[in-house]
Design a protein around this motif. Sequence first.
Motif, PDB file in Angstrom:
ATOM      1  N   ASP A 115      30.675 -46.295 -11.935  1.00 32.92           N
ATOM      2  CA  ASP A 115      31.365 -45.267 -12.445  1.00 32.92           C
ATOM      3  C   ASP A 115      32.724 -44.735 -12.003  1.00 32.92           C
ATOM      4  O   ASP A 115      32.648 -45.102 -10.922  1.00 32.92           O
ATOM      5  CB  ASP A 115      30.571 -44.965 -13.641  1.00 32.92           C
TER       6      ASP A 115
ATOM      7  N   ALA B 239      38.019 -37.147 -17.504  1.00 35.31           N
ATOM      8  CA  ALA B 239      37.783 -38.839 -17.869  1.00 35.31           C
ATOM      9  C   ALA B 239      37.092 -39.469 -16.857  1.00 35.31           C
ATOM     10  O   ALA B 239      37.101 -39.967 -15.128  1.00 35.31           O
ATOM     11  CB  ALA B 239      39.001 -39.400 -18.294  1.00 35.31           C
TER      12      ALA B 239
ATOM     13  N   ILE C 281      35.104 -43.455 -16.432  1.00 30.79           N
ATOM     14  CA  ILE C 281      34.953 -44.848 -17.189  1.00 30.79           C
ATOM     15  C   ILE C 281      33.303 -45.354 -16.463  1.00 30.79           C
ATOM     16  O   ILE C 281      33.727 -45.554 -15.451  1.00 30.79           O
ATOM     17  CB  ILE C 281      36.152 -45.972 -17.633  1.00 30.79           C
TER      18      ILE C 281
ATOM     19  N   THR D  71      33.252 -43.822 -22.174  1.00 27.79           N
ATOM     20  CA  THR D  71      34.443 -43.666 -21.691  1.00 27.79           C
ATOM     21  C   THR D  71      33.721 -42.064 -22.089  1.00 27.79           C
ATOM     22  O   THR D  71      33.243 -41.590 -22.876  1.00 27.79           O
ATOM     23  CB  THR D  71      35.433 -43.668 -22.332  1.00 27.79           C
TER      24      THR D  71
ATOM     25  N   TYR E  52      35.325 -38.194 -22.046  1.00 30.47           N
ATOM     26  CA  TYR E  52      36.882 -36.880 -21.701  1.00 30.47           C
ATOM     27  C   TYR E  52      36.817 -35.494 -21.942  1.00 30.47           C
ATOM     28  O   TYR E  52      35.867 -35.407 -22.240  1.00 30.47           O
ATOM     29  CB  TYR E  52      38.069 -37.275 -22.640  1.00 30.47           C
TER      30      TYR E  52
ATOM     31  N   ILE F  49      41.928 -43.547 -20.404  1.00 29.64           N
ATOM     32  CA  ILE F  49      40.834 -44.213 -19.242  1.00 29.64           C
ATOM     33  C   ILE F  49      41.081 -45.269 -19.340  1.00 29.64           C
ATOM     34  O   ILE F  49      40.351 -46.234 -20.417  1.00 29.64           O
ATOM     35  CB  ILE F  49      40.263 -43.446 -18.967  1.00 29.64           C
ATOM     36  N   SER F  50      41.125 -46.483 -18.745  1.00 24.15           N
ATOM     37  CA  SER F  50      40.503 -47.918 -19.013  1.00 24.15           C
ATOM     38  C   SER F  50      40.697 -48.596 -17.496  1.00 24.15           C
ATOM     39  O   SER F  50      40.898 -47.816 -15.966  1.00 24.15           O
ATOM     40  CB  SER F  50      41.521 -48.714 -19.571  1.00 24.15           C
TER      41      SER F  50
END
Length: 111
Positions: free
Chosen positions: A33, A49, A51, A57, A59, A69-70
């Motif tokens: 993560d 944030a 992921i 995800t 926040y 977020i990505s």
Amino acid sequence: QVQLVESGGGLVQAGGSLRLSCVVSGSIFRIFDMGWYRQAPGKQRELVATITSGGSTTYLDSVKGRFAISRDNAKNTMYLQMNSLKPEDTAVYYCRLVTYWGQGTQVTVSS
């Protein structure tokens, strides 16, 4: 050796957008993560944030609906798309992978 390098910060007017990137060297990127943090002057660092390796995800309440977020596992890169920026978003933004941190990128939002 794992290294994290952030980019994409800058000066923007309130209501504007920025996209932060965090490039990770090393082969552990897709396993763990990751998260974006920020630290404003005189304040504690806070989690913005997260992921998971699978793409789930979370926040900070104050950025929900504005930030996204990505991650792109093929590019070993994590992103933070920041829209509708506010002066209170001004901070140094850091990416984190396990115990590794980037050097930070400054985001300044003018009113």
